[in-house]
Structures are given as C-alpha cells and as structure tokens.
Motif scaffolding. Sequence first.
Motif, mmCIF file in Angstrom:
data_model
loop_
_atom_site.group_PDB
_atom_site.id
_atom_site.type_symbol
_atom_site.label_atom_id
_atom_site.label_comp_id
_atom_site.label_asym_id
_atom_site.label_seq_id
_atom_site.Cartn_x
_atom_site.Cartn_y
_atom_site.Cartn_z
ATOM 1 N N LEU A 28 85.667 75.362 37.437
ATOM 2 C CA LEU A 28 84.323 75.661 37.929
ATOM 3 C C LEU A 28 84.238 75.933 39.422
ATOM 4 O O LEU A 28 83.458 76.777 39.860
ATOM 5 C CB LEU A 28 83.390 74.486 37.595
ATOM 6 N N TYR A 29 85.017 75.196 40.231
ATOM 7 C CA TYR A 29 84.748 75.170 41.663
ATOM 8 C C TYR A 29 86.007 75.406 42.496
ATOM 9 O O TYR A 29 87.132 75.364 41.993
ATOM 10 C CB TYR A 29 84.163 73.807 42.058
ATOM 11 N N ALA A 30 85.785 75.623 43.800
ATOM 12 C CA ALA A 30 86.853 75.663 44.796
ATOM 13 C C ALA A 30 86.317 74.925 46.020
ATOM 14 O O ALA A 30 85.520 75.476 46.786
ATOM 15 C CB ALA A 30 87.226 77.098 45.145
ATOM 16 N N PHE A 31 86.717 73.655 46.175
ATOM 17 C CA PHE A 31 86.212 72.829 47.263
ATOM 18 C C PHE A 31 87.094 72.965 48.503
ATOM 19 O O PHE A 31 88.300 73.240 48.396
ATOM 20 C CB PHE A 31 86.167 71.360 46.851
ATOM 21 N N PRO A 32 86.529 72.749 49.700
ATOM 22 C CA PRO A 32 87.348 72.722 50.916
ATOM 23 C C PRO A 32 88.390 71.604 50.836
ATOM 24 O O PRO A 32 88.196 70.613 50.122
ATOM 25 C CB PRO A 32 86.327 72.428 52.022
ATOM 26 N N PRO A 33 89.493 71.735 51.572
ATOM 27 C CA PRO A 33 90.554 70.728 51.483
ATOM 28 C C PRO A 33 90.211 69.377 52.107
ATOM 29 O O PRO A 33 90.844 68.377 51.775
ATOM 30 C CB PRO A 33 91.734 71.377 52.206
ATOM 31 N N LYS A 34 89.223 69.334 52.986
ATOM 32 C CA LYS A 34 88.841 68.065 53.617
ATOM 33 C C LYS A 34 87.550 67.549 52.980
ATOM 34 O O LYS A 34 86.604 68.308 52.782
ATOM 35 C CB LYS A 34 88.657 68.235 55.123
ATOM 36 N N GLY A 101 90.537 71.175 44.631
ATOM 37 C CA GLY A 101 90.992 71.680 45.924
ATOM 38 C C GLY A 101 91.028 70.704 47.081
ATOM 39 O O GLY A 101 91.573 71.027 48.141
ATOM 40 N N VAL A 102 90.454 69.522 46.950
ATOM 41 C CA VAL A 102 90.466 68.563 48.053
ATOM 42 C C VAL A 102 91.880 68.020 48.237
ATOM 43 O O VAL A 102 92.538 67.624 47.271
ATOM 44 C CB VAL A 102 89.467 67.417 47.786
ATOM 45 N N ARG A 103 92.335 67.962 49.489
ATOM 46 C CA ARG A 103 93.685 67.467 49.790
ATOM 47 C C ARG A 103 93.669 66.275 50.743
ATOM 48 O O ARG A 103 94.655 65.535 50.822
ATOM 49 C CB ARG A 103 94.548 68.582 50.429
ATOM 50 N N GLN A 104 92.602 66.111 51.516
ATOM 51 C CA GLN A 104 92.521 65.017 52.490
ATOM 52 C C GLN A 104 91.154 64.360 52.379
ATOM 53 O O GLN A 104 90.125 65.043 52.446
ATOM 54 C CB GLN A 104 92.747 65.539 53.911
ATOM 55 N N VAL A 105 91.142 63.055 52.214
ATOM 56 C CA VAL A 105 89.905 62.330 51.917
ATOM 57 C C VAL A 105 89.773 61.116 52.823
ATOM 58 O O VAL A 105 90.723 60.346 52.996
ATOM 59 C CB VAL A 105 89.886 61.844 50.449
ATOM 60 N N GLY A 211 99.078 63.769 45.079
ATOM 61 C CA GLY A 211 99.625 64.439 46.247
ATOM 62 C C GLY A 211 98.614 64.703 47.336
ATOM 63 O O GLY A 211 98.814 65.590 48.176
ATOM 64 N N ALA A 212 97.522 63.929 47.365
ATOM 65 C CA ALA A 212 96.502 64.061 48.405
ATOM 66 C C ALA A 212 96.629 62.903 49.388
ATOM 67 O O ALA A 212 97.257 61.876 49.095
ATOM 68 C CB ALA A 212 95.111 64.071 47.781
ATOM 69 N N GLU A 213 96.043 63.050 50.570
ATOM 70 C CA GLU A 213 96.033 61.996 51.578
ATOM 71 C C GLU A 213 94.695 61.269 51.525
ATOM 72 O O GLU A 213 93.641 61.914 51.463
ATOM 73 C CB GLU A 213 96.259 62.576 52.972
ATOM 74 N N PHE A 214 94.754 59.941 51.603
ATOM 75 C CA PHE A 214 93.537 59.140 51.508
ATOM 76 C C PHE A 214 93.540 58.032 52.552
ATOM 77 O O PHE A 214 94.536 57.349 52.754
ATOM 78 C CB PHE A 214 93.409 58.512 50.121
#
Length: 257
Positions: A28-34, A101-105, A211-214
């Motif tokens: 459905l979506y494409a979110f920014p990576p942050k 698409g989120v990679r850093q949270v 594989g994301a940063e939290f």
Amino acid sequence: MSLQKSDIPILEYDNSPKAIIMPDRKGLYAFPPKAVFPFLADEVETFAKENRCGKIGEFISATKIYPIYKTRYQSEEVCFCQAPVGAAAAVQLLDFLIGYGVRQVISAGTCGAISDLRENEFIVPTEALRCEGTSYHYLPPSRTVRLDEDAAAAIERALAKNGVPCRRGKTWTTDGFFRETKDMVQYRKAEGFDVVEMECSALAACARFRGAEFGQTLFTADTLANVEAHDDRNWGLQSFPLALKLCFEAVLEMPSL
C-alpha cells in the motif's frame, strides 16, 4: 532456516524472515526511512494538527485505526505515528512501518522508576530485560537485548543540544503491569535495572530482526522505588511535549543508512 522446539512454547523460535502474513502484504505505502514512534498520549495528534501534517497511511487494527503522518522537520522528511501501549500491539505497528520502508526509528515514553529517580528524569536505555512475550518471536531466547549504540548516541546528542540532562541505564520490559510485586521489584533493583516499562525490549528485537535501527528515550513518571507505597506522582505529563521534540531531533541525528 530452522525451527527450534521446546517444551516451553515461549522458548520456541523460527528464524525464517517470511511468515504467512507479512506486514507489507498489500503493497500500500512507501514511508520515509526515518520515523518517530512515541508513546505520548495526544501529543502526536496535536503536533499533526498544529503543523498541518499530511496523513500518508494508516494501520487498521481490530479496535482502532492508527493514522501515519509525514512532516518536513528541519528540511528532512520524517514519518510519525502514535505507538500503542503494550509490546504485542506496539511491535505489530512497528513491523508494519518497517515493512513499508522505515529503517531508523526513535521512540519515547514514560517509565516507572524502580531506583531513586525523580519524576521527569530522562533515561537512554542501553539494555532491556525481555520480560515480555513478543520479542521471542523475533530473536532467539536470551535474558536481555542490547539497543543500538548509534541510536543511543543520537538521542544523547539531541538531549545535550536541548540542555536536557540524561543518564544511560537498563530497563525492565514487562507484560504484567499489575504483576510488579514487591519481591520482583527488589530483584530487578538488585540486578541493576533502573526503570520499568512495557515495550522497549520487544521493539528493539523487532527492529534488529528486520535490519532497522531503533532507539528509545524514557522519562520517569510514577515510582515503585519504595515497594511499600507506589506513587503515581504526575505520570511524567510535564515532559510529553519535550519528549516528542527530542524524538524528531534525535532521528535526524542518526546518519542515514
């Protein structure tokens, strides 16, 4: 890929990244990576309304629809949404964000003090006790999970730039809000845990698996340090607006992947 079996179901683990139901299954979506993912009552909706932020998606649960917004914060796109309380609910939404698409949270929320901490003190957790069930679906069994050092350092830089003192510490993540007994609190204190909350270890495990940063900052609300008399204090309400601001600034402090 391997399935580890056990007589105790919570200790069983399958390391396959593919499940029958995937968080991005509908495309459905494409979110920014942050992303900013805070536990801060009405602060998220207030920020979205006051800054006229556009809704870029939504997560539909059986009880509530969670809107996902986007803002340009200091010239960089960041998505954000309210995080639901409790490890299972929070991780379901975090996995959804990462899937799109989120990679850093960066997250923020209240915690209960179990050591001698005043209300509204900021903690940067570096390690979380896995005293909840959700994390065991994402990482093999272990007593604790370490949080990402780069994210912790980014939070510390954001706090320092805003003149907010903080300390690093260990947090006890639990599913049992009403099962924080006298003996258990004293046991956790003796182990060196400073605070207690309900999501950190599970969120860190989910992000690590995907594989994301939290990273998360916690600020003290109530206190259980005196096991004979729980004190609500003011539930850390004074720090809610500041905590949201710090989330946005901290996620921008993280070098883009």
